[in-house]
Design an enzyme around this catalytic site. Structure first.
Site, PDB file in Angstrom:
ATOM      1  CB  SER A  47      -0.942   0.024   1.206  1.00 43.82           C
ATOM      2  OG  SER A  47      -0.227   0.201   2.413  1.00 43.82           O
ATOM      3  CE  LYS A 108      -2.802   2.156   4.823  1.00 43.99           C
ATOM      4  NZ  LYS A 108      -2.672   1.286   3.642  1.00 43.99           N
TER       5      LYS A 108
END
Length: 239
Positions: A47, A108
Site C-alpha cells: 500500500s 500510511k
C-alpha cells in the site's frame, strides 16, 4: 633457592541463576528500547509503494510524537491521550492502530491535519479546496502477483508546505478516486497510502477512517533493509 609458586586465578563459573538474570536484563533492556526509542517493523503489503516495498524492514521512532498506550508492548491502558506530545506534520509516514483494529499495525502517510478538508476527484487530491500539485516522474516497478514485475506510472506530489513524496497511480478508476468531502475532526488525522489505487486508508471508514492522535505508534524514519525494488538498500531515510 626456593621457587615461590604463584597460584593461577580460577575462572568463576556462571551459575544458572546468573545466566537467567542476564537474559531477563537483556529482555527488559530490549523492551525499554522498543518502547521509548525505536521499534523495528516489517512492511506487510504494497500500500506504500514505491516508498516502501512489501518485505521492507523499517525503524519507527517512538519519541517523535510523545507516548501513548500504543507506544508500549501489548498496549496496556496505563493512561489516556499522549504525554510529552509533539504534533505530527503533513507528509509524515506513520505506524498506527485503526480504531476498530487496535491489535493491527498499519502504515500510511499523513495527508490531513485536524480541521483540514480533503476530497478525491478523478484520481486527484484536493486539500482545503486546492488541487495538490503533481508532476509525472516516469514509472516504478511493482510486483505483478505472478512472481514478476510491471511498470506503474509514478508522480511526485508536492504538499502546500513544500514537502514532496512519490505516489503511484494506475490511471484506472479506482474505488476511491472519487470521494465525498472529508473534514478531519479535532485530535484526528487523515492518512493515505502512496499506492493510491491499492490502499485501505482514511478514504474508507472501515477499517481505517480518521486516525486518533492517541492511536499513532510512531513515525517511520528509516528503511533498515530491503531486497525489493530490484536492488538492495541499507539504512535509507524514509521520505
Amino acid at each position: 633457592m626456593t621457587t615461590e609458586q604463584t597460584a593461577k586465578p580460577t575462572k568463576k563459573k556462571e551459575t544458572m541463576g546468573e545466566v537467567i538474570r542476564s537474559f531477563l536484563f537483556m529482555v527488559l533492556l530490549a523492551l525499554v528500547f522498543r518502547s521509548v526509542a525505536y521499534e523495528p517493523f516489517h512492511i506487510p503489503s504494497g500500500s506504500m509503494l514505491s516508498t516502501l516495498y512489501e518485505g521492507d524492514y523499517i525503524f519507527v521512532s517512538k519519541f517523535s510524537y510523545g507516548y501513548s498506550r500504543f507506544s508500549f508492548p501489548f498496549s496496556p491502558k496505563l493512561f489516556d491521550g499522549r504525554v510529552l506530545e509533539t504534533l505530527p506534520k503533513r507528509g509524515d509516514v506513520v505506524v498506527f492502530r485503526p480504531p476498530g483494529q487496535i491489535r493491527t499495525d498499519y502504515i500510511k502517510r499523513i495527508m490531513g491535519l485536524p480541521g483540514d478538508t480533503l476530497q478525491m476527484k478523478q484520481g486527484r487530491l484536493y486539500l482545503n479546496g486546492e488541487i495538490v500539485e503533481q508532476t509525472r516522474k516516469g514509472e516504478a516497478p511493482v510486483p505483478d502477483g505472478n512472481g514478476g514485475w510491471r511498470q506503474v506510472p509514478r508522480f511526485d506530489e508536492t504538499l502546500p508546505e513544500g514537502r514532496t513524496h512519490s505516489i503511484l497511480d494506475d490511471e484506472r478508476e479506482g474505488l476511491a478516486d472519487n470521494t465525498p468531502l472529508f473534514t478531519v475532526p479535532a485530535g484526528h488525522y487523515f492518512v493515505m497510502g502512496d499506492n493510491r489505487d491499492h490502499s485501505q486508508d482514511s478514504r474508507f471508514t472501515d477499517p481505517v477512517g480518521y486516525v486518533p492522535f492517541e492511536n499513532i505508534v510512531g513515525r517511520a524514519d528509516i528503511i533498515a533493509f530491503s531486497l525489493k525494488g530490484l536492488s538492495g538498500r541499507w539504512f535509507r531515510a524514509i521520505d
